[in-house]
Motif scaffolding. Structure first.
Motif, PDB file in Angstrom:
ATOM      1  N   ALA A   1       0.833  -1.211   0.000  1.00 58.48           N
ATOM      2  CA  ALA A   1       0.000   0.000   0.000  1.00 58.48           C
ATOM      3  C   ALA A   1       0.866   1.259   0.000  1.00 58.48           C
ATOM      4  N   LEU A   2       1.903   1.269   0.854  1.00 57.01           N
ATOM      5  CA  LEU A   2       2.809   2.429   0.868  1.00 57.01           C
ATOM      6  C   LEU A   2       3.556   2.530  -0.463  1.00 57.01           C
ATOM      7  N   GLY A   3       3.902   1.376  -1.041  1.00 53.95           N
ATOM      8  CA  GLY A   3       4.612   1.363  -2.328  1.00 53.95           C
ATOM      9  C   GLY A   3       3.786   1.981  -3.447  1.00 53.95           C
ATOM     10  N   MET A   4       2.474   1.809  -3.382  1.00 55.21           N
ATOM     11  CA  MET A   4       1.616   2.423  -4.406  1.00 55.21           C
ATOM     12  C   MET A   4       1.677   3.944  -4.317  1.00 55.21           C
ATOM     13  N   VAL A   5       1.619   4.465  -3.086  1.00 53.37           N
ATOM     14  CA  VAL A   5       1.655   5.923  -2.911  1.00 53.37           C
ATOM     15  C   VAL A   5       3.046   6.460  -3.308  1.00 53.37           C
TER      16      VAL A   5
ATOM     17  N   TYR B   1      -1.041  -0.265 -13.302  1.00 54.84           N
ATOM     18  CA  TYR B   1      -0.142  -1.332 -12.882  1.00 54.84           C
ATOM     19  C   TYR B   1      -0.970  -2.496 -12.357  1.00 54.84           C
ATOM     20  N   VAL B   2      -0.725  -3.669 -12.909  1.00 54.96           N
ATOM     21  CA  VAL B   2      -1.423  -4.882 -12.504  1.00 54.96           C
ATOM     22  C   VAL B   2      -0.552  -5.585 -11.472  1.00 54.96           C
ATOM     23  N   TYR B   3      -1.071  -5.742 -10.246  1.00 55.29           N
ATOM     24  CA  TYR B   3      -0.250  -6.375  -9.203  1.00 55.29           C
ATOM     25  C   TYR B   3      -0.864  -7.671  -8.706  1.00 55.29           C
TER      26      TYR B   3
ATOM     27  N   GLY C   1       1.200  -2.398 -17.083  1.00 55.72           N
ATOM     28  CA  GLY C   1       2.382  -3.200 -16.792  1.00 55.72           C
ATOM     29  C   GLY C   1       2.246  -3.913 -15.467  1.00 55.72           C
ATOM     30  N   GLY C   2       3.182  -4.801 -15.207  1.00 55.71           N
ATOM     31  CA  GLY C   2       3.182  -5.542 -13.957  1.00 55.71           C
ATOM     32  C   GLY C   2       3.818  -4.714 -12.843  1.00 55.71           C
ATOM     33  N   TRP C   3       3.378  -4.938 -11.624  1.00 55.96           N
ATOM     34  CA  TRP C   3       3.970  -4.266 -10.452  1.00 55.96           C
ATOM     35  C   TRP C   3       4.018  -5.285  -9.329  1.00 55.96           C
ATOM     36  N   LEU C   4       5.154  -5.356  -8.677  1.00 55.79           N
ATOM     37  CA  LEU C   4       5.345  -6.302  -7.577  1.00 55.79           C
ATOM     38  C   LEU C   4       6.105  -5.613  -6.460  1.00 55.79           C
ATOM     39  N   LEU C   5       5.847  -6.078  -5.239  1.00 54.07           N
ATOM     40  CA  LEU C   5       6.496  -5.471  -4.079  1.00 54.07           C
ATOM     41  C   LEU C   5       8.015  -5.653  -4.096  1.00 54.07           C
ATOM     42  N   THR C   6       8.484  -6.870  -4.367  1.00 53.01           N
ATOM     43  CA  THR C   6       9.921  -7.140  -4.234  1.00 53.01           C
ATOM     44  C   THR C   6      10.781  -6.228  -5.125  1.00 53.01           C
ATOM     45  N   PRO C   7      10.494  -6.132  -6.427  1.00 48.73           N
ATOM     46  CA  PRO C   7      11.303  -5.194  -7.228  1.00 48.73           C
ATOM     47  C   PRO C   7      11.142  -3.745  -6.777  1.00 48.73           C
ATOM     48  N   PHE C   8       9.949  -3.365  -6.288  1.00 42.02           N
ATOM     49  CA  PHE C   8       9.790  -2.010  -5.767  1.00 42.02           C
ATOM     50  C   PHE C   8      10.742  -1.788  -4.599  1.00 42.02           C
TER      51      PHE C   8
ATOM     52  N   ALA D   1      13.485  -3.383  -3.998  1.00 37.42           N
ATOM     53  CA  ALA D   1      14.864  -3.406  -4.504  1.00 37.42           C
ATOM     54  C   ALA D   1      15.256  -2.058  -5.111  1.00 37.42           C
ATOM     55  N   ARG D   2      14.256  -1.371  -5.734  1.00 35.64           N
ATOM     56  CA  ARG D   2      14.522  -0.063  -6.349  1.00 35.64           C
ATOM     57  C   ARG D   2      14.597   1.052  -5.319  1.00 35.64           C
ATOM     58  N   THR D   3      14.029   0.812  -4.127  1.00 33.34           N
ATOM     59  CA  THR D   3      13.877   1.881  -3.140  1.00 33.34           C
ATOM     60  C   THR D   3      15.142   2.000  -2.290  1.00 33.34           C
ATOM     61  N   GLY D   4      15.636   3.198  -2.125  1.00 30.89           N
ATOM     62  CA  GLY D   4      16.858   3.430  -1.362  1.00 30.89           C
ATOM     63  C   GLY D   4      16.676   3.126   0.119  1.00 30.89           C
ATOM     64  N   GLY D   5      17.792   2.895   0.830  1.00 29.08           N
ATOM     65  CA  GLY D   5      17.755   2.505   2.236  1.00 29.08           C
ATOM     66  C   GLY D   5      17.037   3.501   3.120  1.00 29.08           C
ATOM     67  N   GLU D   6      17.239   4.788   2.847  1.00 28.65           N
ATOM     68  CA  GLU D   6      16.631   5.815   3.685  1.00 28.65           C
ATOM     69  C   GLU D   6      15.106   5.826   3.527  1.00 28.65           C
ATOM     70  N   ASP D   7      14.671   5.717   2.269  1.00 28.46           N
ATOM     71  CA  ASP D   7      13.231   5.689   2.009  1.00 28.46           C
ATOM     72  C   ASP D   7      12.599   4.449   2.620  1.00 28.46           C
ATOM     73  N   LEU D   8      13.296   3.330   2.501  1.00 30.37           N
ATOM     74  CA  LEU D   8      12.769   2.076   3.032  1.00 30.37           C
ATOM     75  C   LEU D   8      12.636   2.165   4.557  1.00 30.37           C
TER      76      LEU D   8
END
Lengths: 376, 376
Positions: free
Chosen positions: A163-167, A287-289, A310-317, A319-326
């Motif tokens: 949910a946070l990844g969508m925002v 995005y289809v998740y 396109g496809g959207w998945l939590l794991t690659p999101f 992986a793309r997200t920096g440590g501080e944001d995560l």
């Protein structure tokens, strides 16, 4: 700390070359944590739609048959021929199941991160949480705050971070409002709470009047029910009001993704705008998740050329997200675990009960308002 | 320079509220160039698929009826009811037609860029090239090189920059090979020549054996014919060999975009790879840039979650492309106008002949190997 037994029970899913899925509760060696791992005694693990795909292998559970013995039950169910095409790589591999859960860290590798978690109750993501014990990486553990127990923390990864990844995705890709399908799901209600708190306009799409009511009762402003004859006009109106040009779709099959794109285009191109042969130049994205509907995605193109699905998945999101944001996202989940990110369970079942035919057919339905928790 | 007449003839397309398209050759005032414009006496303008959508409004040309007088012919044809839904914004607006062409600059605005083109033969992009005269922006004019005439330069914008744009997009988005559908088209053969020259592996998808032969005769290495029973296996083999994860699709309707994504996934995930419930993590992309098939796009999902399908158009690509890159592309088109970027025309027709029923039904077919040139 109680002693860790040498063997443990674990749910398994096997696809056979006879076009069947075979579920079992196996007795296996309790794993030992590596240097950068912890061993968790699993106390609670939710049944998410993303778990069911792996567990049931899209088998026809209405034709499931029980087998095995009382202590070692099994269930087999036939897999339709067209589905088998996408499962050939699974044939003969006993798969563990369960993407997330919560429990107590009972053993830890030598690394400092692992040791720091020893004795803590954590929510965690793994791939085998439907078992008495499960290994996890400290990176994928969330120590639960004071006063929260394993049931509170069982769903602290998949739905909250999705949910946070969508925002986050909305902000990163330059959109300012969201559309969500299957919006009355546990995840959908969580997204609704986040969007209300963050002032993000959200268009909730549901498939039944009682789902619309449920969301409106929780403060949702824009709710469009696809079972209503006015659905397409309602959707255009909500999109015009919110300016949403990004949708997250859990359904995946049928016409809904294309309907959303067409409604976005209709909201952008006002009736008195001059005709453009290529449609508006505003990019519209779905995005289809998920894959709640197994039919093909069918796009009826009246939405010009500025579009994407396109496809959207939590794991690659992640992986793309920096440590501080995560860290910021995880901090928020921990802080709001029993409010914004609370999950509600209608049924708690043991590993053995998960193989009870009637119970299995109930959680396989993924009905709105029903959510199961496995207590290994 | 000969005098410019006060009026000129121009092809028009009108969608009426009676669900008909009405084509006519109108006599209108010859426009005057603004400060940053030039007026071109159009000598040649190609009939591209992208022109036909606007010209014919997806009408049923097999039921077209001729009207008007000898000097002022008209054609009307019925538009199917479902198509009308996407054309409401056009009703009652006389549209000019023709995206590109070539001719002599006979008048120019006061600006230096405009004046510099006076008397030159240029290829140009406009929106009304099916007329005796047409305004254009100097930015959208390509002065033709020594020895090239208006016929050589008539198609110097849409197809050359689209084909180059595909290769640019491939590089910009981190792919290293391409897939192209309707690959025996004029554009497809151009792309094949570019890819051969630039050592870009290209998988050509065609729909008939004679199209496959035509491309192979022009040096194409990978040609997959969707009418062959071995098509899907052939495609997987070609994708495995080239590593292509980006496709440009002119067809747009039916199952082809999904077939390409599934074949890409099958080429990436080897039969002995461990099973992944979410598919490979290699992003697979199809850009739809045409609509040769008007049916909905139908995606049968066996391609995991790392995928995208979206619209692609020349104009936004050019808008995204920096001045230096654009100059490089235009320079290449000018330098290779009669080789790499040569177009071949099977028929040359006047504005009046464009409204001849038999002629119209021929160019409306968009048959491979047939290409029409309007000589106003």
């Amino acid at each position: 700390m109680p002693e860790i037994p040498a063997t443990m029970r674990q749910l398994r899913s096997l696809v056979t070359s006879d076009n069947e899925v075979r579920l079992s509760v196996a007795t296996v060696d309790t794993p030992q944590p590596g240097e950068r791992e912890v061993l968790i005694r699993v106390e609670a693990a939710p049944v998410n739609p993303s778990d069911l795909g792996l567990l049931l292998a899209m088998a026809d559970v209405s034709r499931a048959v029980a087998g095995g013995s009382d202590g070692e039950p099994t269930v087999t169910a036939p897999i339709p021929e067209p589905v088998m095409r996408s499962l050939t790589a699974r044939i003969g591999q006993e798969m563990t199941v369960g993407n997330e859960g919560a429990g107590v860290v009972v053993a830890a590798g030598a690394s400092a991160e692992a040791q720091a978690l020893l004795g803590r109750t954590v929510g965690f993501a793994g791939g085998a949480t439907y078992g008495e014990y499960c290994l996890a990486s400290p990176r994928m553990c969330l120590p639960l705050p004071e006063g929260a127990d394993a049931v509170d923390g069982a769903s602290s990864f998949v739905n909250p971070l999705t949910a946070l990844g969508m925002v986050e995705t909305m902000r990163n890709e330059g959109h300012s409002a969201l559309v969500h399908t299957a919006a009355a799901s546990n995840l959908g209600r969580m997204l609704n709470r986040i969007c209300l708190a963050d002032d993000v306009p959200l268009v909730n799409i549901v498939r039944r009047p009682e789902q619309a009511r449920l969301l409106r009762d929780q403060g949702a402003v824009h709710v469009c029910d696809s079972s209503e004859p006015t659905f397409e006009a309602d959707l255009v109106a909500a999109l015009r009001e919110t300016g949403a040009t990004l949708a997250f779709d859990a359904i995946g099959g049928g016409t809904i993704a294309g309907q959303i794109l067409n409604a976005m285009e209709a909201a952008i191109v006002t009736p008195d705008a001059p005709y453009s042969r290529y449609g508006s130049d505003v990019h519209k994205q779905v995005y289809v998740y998920g894959a709640l509907d197994r039919r093909p995605i069918e796009l009826h193109r009246r939405f010009g050329f500025a579009w994407g699905v396109g496809g959207w998945l939590l794991t690659p999101f992640l992986a793309r997200t920096g440590g501080e944001d995560l860290a910021r996202l995880r901090q928020r989940v921990a802080g709001e675990l029993t409010t914004t990110f609370a999950s509600h369970y209608t049924d708690q079942i043991s590993l053995t009960e998960a193989l009870d035919l009637e119970t299995l057919q109930r959680y396989a339905r993924m009905a709105t308002g029903e959510k199961f928790l496995v207590r290994p």
